[in-house]
Design an enzyme around this catalytic site. Sequence first.
Site, PDB file in Angstrom:
ATOM      1  N   ASP A 184       0.839  -1.197   0.000  1.00  0.00           N
ATOM      2  CA  ASP A 184       0.000   0.000   0.000  1.00  0.00           C
ATOM      3  C   ASP A 184       0.874   1.246   0.000  1.00  0.00           C
ATOM      4  OD1 ASP A 184      -2.956   1.041   0.712  1.00  0.00           O
ATOM      5  OD2 ASP A 184      -1.484   2.260   1.797  1.00  0.00           O
ATOM      6  N   TYR A 190       2.939   9.818  -0.436  1.00  0.00           N
ATOM      7  CA  TYR A 190       3.956   9.207   0.437  1.00  0.00           C
ATOM      8  C   TYR A 190       5.371   9.459  -0.081  1.00  0.00           C
ATOM      9  CZ  TYR A 190       0.071   6.479   2.481  1.00  0.00           C
ATOM     10  OH  TYR A 190      -1.101   6.075   3.080  1.00  0.00           O
ATOM     11  N   LYS A 243      -2.643   5.801  -4.403  1.00  0.00           N
ATOM     12  CA  LYS A 243      -3.754   6.719  -4.126  1.00  0.00           C
ATOM     13  C   LYS A 243      -3.480   8.079  -4.762  1.00  0.00           C
ATOM     14  CE  LYS A 243      -3.776   4.603   0.479  1.00  0.00           C
ATOM     15  NZ  LYS A 243      -2.355   4.453   0.813  1.00  0.00           N
ATOM     16  N   HIS A 297      -7.577   9.532  -2.264  1.00  0.00           N
ATOM     17  CA  HIS A 297      -6.915   9.408  -0.948  1.00  0.00           C
ATOM     18  C   HIS A 297      -7.756   9.968   0.200  1.00  0.00           C
ATOM     19  CE1 HIS A 297      -2.644   9.157   0.964  1.00  0.00           C
ATOM     20  NE2 HIS A 297      -3.578   8.864   1.843  1.00  0.00           N
ATOM     21  N   LEU A 332      -2.318   0.055  14.451  1.00  0.00           N
ATOM     22  CA  LEU A 332      -1.405  -0.071  15.594  1.00  0.00           C
ATOM     23  C   LEU A 332      -1.176   1.272  16.277  1.00  0.00           C
ATOM     24  CD1 LEU A 332       1.150  -2.472  13.843  1.00  0.00           C
ATOM     25  CD2 LEU A 332      -0.972  -3.035  15.053  1.00  0.00           C
ATOM     26  N   ILE A 377      -3.314  -3.301   6.959  1.00  0.00           N
ATOM     27  CA  ILE A 377      -2.047  -2.991   6.278  1.00  0.00           C
ATOM     28  C   ILE A 377      -1.022  -2.431   7.259  1.00  0.00           C
ATOM     29  CG2 ILE A 377      -2.883  -2.753   3.909  1.00  0.00           C
ATOM     30  CD1 ILE A 377      -3.399   0.218   4.405  1.00  0.00           C
ATOM     31  N   SER A 392       5.759  -1.128   9.217  1.00  0.00           N
ATOM     32  CA  SER A 392       6.920  -1.090  10.102  1.00  0.00           C
ATOM     33  C   SER A 392       8.174  -0.932   9.256  1.00  0.00           C
ATOM     34  CB  SER A 392       7.021  -2.371  10.938  1.00  0.00           C
ATOM     35  OG  SER A 392       8.153  -2.287  11.787  1.00  0.00           O
ATOM     36  N   ARG A 419       9.666  -6.824  13.200  1.00  0.00           N
ATOM     37  CA  ARG A 419       8.234  -6.524  13.371  1.00  0.00           C
ATOM     38  C   ARG A 419       7.467  -6.788  12.072  1.00  0.00           C
ATOM     39  NH1 ARG A 419       9.894  -2.360  17.301  1.00  0.00           N
ATOM     40  NH2 ARG A 419       9.988  -0.710  15.748  1.00  0.00           N
ATOM     41  N   SER A 433       6.948 -10.494  12.209  1.00  0.00           N
ATOM     42  CA  SER A 433       6.035 -10.879  13.290  1.00  0.00           C
ATOM     43  C   SER A 433       4.592 -10.473  12.983  1.00  0.00           C
ATOM     44  CB  SER A 433       6.556 -10.228  14.583  1.00  0.00           C
ATOM     45  OG  SER A 433       5.558 -10.109  15.517  1.00  0.00           O
ATOM     46  N   ASN A 434       4.421  -9.303  12.354  1.00  0.00           N
ATOM     47  CA  ASN A 434       3.060  -8.846  12.028  1.00  0.00           C
ATOM     48  C   ASN A 434       2.383  -9.751  10.990  1.00  0.00           C
ATOM     49  OD1 ASN A 434       3.415  -6.700  13.773  1.00  0.00           O
ATOM     50  ND2 ASN A 434       3.795  -5.179  12.179  1.00  0.00           N
TER      51      ASN A 434
HETATM   52  N1  LIG Z   1      -5.629   6.324   3.521  1.00  0.00           N
HETATM   53  C1  LIG Z   1      -5.105   7.066   4.475  1.00  0.00           C
HETATM   54  O1  LIG Z   1      -5.465   8.235   4.695  1.00  0.00           O
HETATM   55  C2  LIG Z   1      -4.056   6.454   5.352  1.00  0.00           C
HETATM   56  C3  LIG Z   1      -3.668   7.106   6.542  1.00  0.00           C
HETATM   57  C4  LIG Z   1      -2.711   6.481   7.340  1.00  0.00           C
HETATM   58  C5  LIG Z   1      -2.161   5.258   6.950  1.00  0.00           C
HETATM   59  N2  LIG Z   1      -2.524   4.669   5.780  1.00  0.00           N
HETATM   60  C6  LIG Z   1      -1.940   3.386   5.327  1.00  0.00           C
HETATM   61  O2  LIG Z   1      -2.050   2.435   6.391  1.00  0.00           O
HETATM   62  C7  LIG Z   1      -0.752   1.971   6.738  1.00  0.00           C
HETATM   63  C8  LIG Z   1      -0.700   1.619   8.214  1.00  0.00           C
HETATM   64  O3  LIG Z   1      -0.984   2.740   9.029  1.00  0.00           O
HETATM   65  P1  LIG Z   1       0.179   3.550   9.821  1.00  0.00           P
HETATM   66  O4  LIG Z   1       1.339   3.769   8.954  1.00  0.00           O
HETATM   67  O5  LIG Z   1      -0.516   4.709  10.435  1.00  0.00           O
HETATM   68  O6  LIG Z   1       0.741   2.608  10.908  1.00  0.00           O
HETATM   69  P2  LIG Z   1       0.407   1.312  11.785  1.00  0.00           P
HETATM   70  O7  LIG Z   1       0.408   0.127  10.910  1.00  0.00           O
HETATM   71  O8  LIG Z   1      -0.782   1.571  12.637  1.00  0.00           O
HETATM   72  O9  LIG Z   1       1.726   1.321  12.675  1.00  0.00           O
HETATM   73  C9  LIG Z   1       2.034   2.390  13.558  1.00  0.00           C
HETATM   74  C10 LIG Z   1       3.411   2.235  14.126  1.00  0.00           C
HETATM   75  O10 LIG Z   1       3.476   1.013  14.872  1.00  0.00           O
HETATM   76  C11 LIG Z   1       4.802   0.524  14.838  1.00  0.00           C
HETATM   77  N3  LIG Z   1       4.743  -0.934  14.794  1.00  0.00           N
HETATM   78  C12 LIG Z   1       4.514  -1.738  13.723  1.00  0.00           C
HETATM   79  N4  LIG Z   1       4.496  -3.030  14.087  1.00  0.00           N
HETATM   80  C13 LIG Z   1       4.726  -3.056  15.423  1.00  0.00           C
HETATM   81  C14 LIG Z   1       4.827  -4.092  16.365  1.00  0.00           C
HETATM   82  N5  LIG Z   1       4.688  -5.376  16.012  1.00  0.00           N
HETATM   83  N6  LIG Z   1       5.063  -3.755  17.660  1.00  0.00           N
HETATM   84  C15 LIG Z   1       5.199  -2.469  18.021  1.00  0.00           C
HETATM   85  N7  LIG Z   1       5.115  -1.427  17.173  1.00  0.00           N
HETATM   86  C16 LIG Z   1       4.880  -1.721  15.872  1.00  0.00           C
HETATM   87  C17 LIG Z   1       5.449   1.073  13.615  1.00  0.00           C
HETATM   88  O11 LIG Z   1       6.705   1.614  13.953  1.00  0.00           O
HETATM   89  P3  LIG Z   1       8.074   0.973  13.331  1.00  0.00           P
HETATM   90  O12 LIG Z   1       8.038   1.316  11.873  1.00  0.00           O
HETATM   91  O13 LIG Z   1       9.160   1.669  14.093  1.00  0.00           O
HETATM   92  O14 LIG Z   1       8.025  -0.517  13.588  1.00  0.00           O
HETATM   93  C18 LIG Z   1       4.506   2.141  13.078  1.00  0.00           C
HETATM   94  O15 LIG Z   1       5.130   3.364  12.913  1.00  0.00           O
HETATM   95  C19 LIG Z   1       0.148   3.137   6.318  1.00  0.00           C
HETATM   96  O16 LIG Z   1       1.502   2.768   6.288  1.00  0.00           O
HETATM   97  C20 LIG Z   1      -0.460   3.494   4.995  1.00  0.00           C
HETATM   98  O17 LIG Z   1      -0.047   2.575   4.002  1.00  0.00           O
HETATM   99  C21 LIG Z   1      -3.480   5.238   4.979  1.00  0.00           C
END
Ligand SMILES: NC(=O)c1ccc[n+]([C@@H]2O[C@H](COP(=O)([O-])OP(=O)(O)OC[C@H]3O[C@@H](n4cnc5c(N)ncnc54)[C@H](OP(=O)(O)O)[C@@H]3O)[C@@H](O)[C@H]2O)c1
Length: 264
Positions: free
Chosen positions: A52, A57, A82, A113, A194, A231, A234, A239, A242-243
């Site tokens: 994704d 980005y 997006k 988006h 997360l 999605i 990390s 991680r 593991s995810n």
């Molecule tokens: N459409 C939209 O408007 C929109 C908005 C936000 C996000 N997204 C999409 O959704 C994806 C996921 O959302 P997100 O990026 O907000 O993050 P997320 O998946 O909720 O993760 C948040 C943070 O958690 C940490 N993390 C990941 N796995 C972990 C684990 N097993 N244990 C502890 N911490 C962990 C990561 O840090 P580390 O990297 O340091 O591990 C990451 O920065 C984005 O990357 C993007 O592709 C879309």
Amino acid sequence: MTNDALQLPGQTLTLSGGSTIPLLGFGTWQIKGDDAVRATAAALEAGYRHLDTATVYGNEAEVGRALAESGVPRDQVFVTTKCPPDNAGKELDTLKKSLELLQLDHVDLWLIHWPGSGSVNTDLWKAFIEARDAGLTKEIGVSNFDAALLDEVTQATGEAPAINQIRWSPLLFDAQTVGDHRDRGVALEGYSALRGGTLDHPVIVEIAERLDRTPAQVIIRWHLQHETVVIPKSVNADRIRSNADVGGFELSAEDMTTLDGLGS
Ligand SMILES: NC(=O)c1ccc[n+]([C@@H]2O[C@H](COP(=O)([O-])OP(=O)(O)OC[C@H]3O[C@@H](n4cnc5c(N)ncnc54)[C@H](OP(=O)(O)O)[C@@H]3O)[C@@H](O)[C@H]2O)c1
């Protein structure tokens, strides 16, 4: 550790355009430059088959490079990008630029988006349908839309988005939102699962400790059992692995109900 040690989830969902999307994908927001190449490569190596990204980005070239260098056949990876609504009027150029950066001739899913104002959403949606019909993307969808906006674009064109990507986690669970999507035949894709205090929420931590899993694995598993696309992002290879290691356990109906209850 080898990949044989991972138990990946195999679940997929068939979208309205007929494509199959793996429920587990790899999020790439806020991963830039070499980190984006490394993290995407690590995700593909771990077995993720869904990536994704987004124009805003600023990492499509890196995601595309990692995919090209991975050796994983193109048709085995589901790629989403997006278009920001600010690019309305030049949306086709935006998609062509994404494809160039990603080194692809089509993406699997192209999303608006976030909502624009006024007639932007319906104008964009018509252009999205044309891009899909031209073969530049297999599926089209939206992100950050509510039910009224889903209806607006559907009524204007007779075609509903295949998917709506929204912020989602056990703490945001809302049966009405699930029903709104189901009733419209729009798949629900969650992001930022997360974030927002999920990883250290005491109820999630308790379930994780009892099952000898991480809180992140419990949250990702909860999405899969709801057939919601998830999605996790990390930059950390351990991680990332593991995810994805969430195919080998199941949350009980009772735990699912408890987690759903965190959203009310
Ligand atoms: N459409 C939209 O408007 C929109 C908005 C936000 C996000 N997204 C999409 O959704 C994806 C996921 O959302 P997100 O990026 O907000 O993050 P997320 O998946 O909720 O993760 C948040 C943070 O958690 C940490 N993390 C990941 N796995 C972990 C684990 N097993 N244990 C502890 N911490 C962990 C990561 O840090 P580390 O990297 O340091 O591990 C990451 O920065 C984005 O990357 C993007 O592709 C879309």
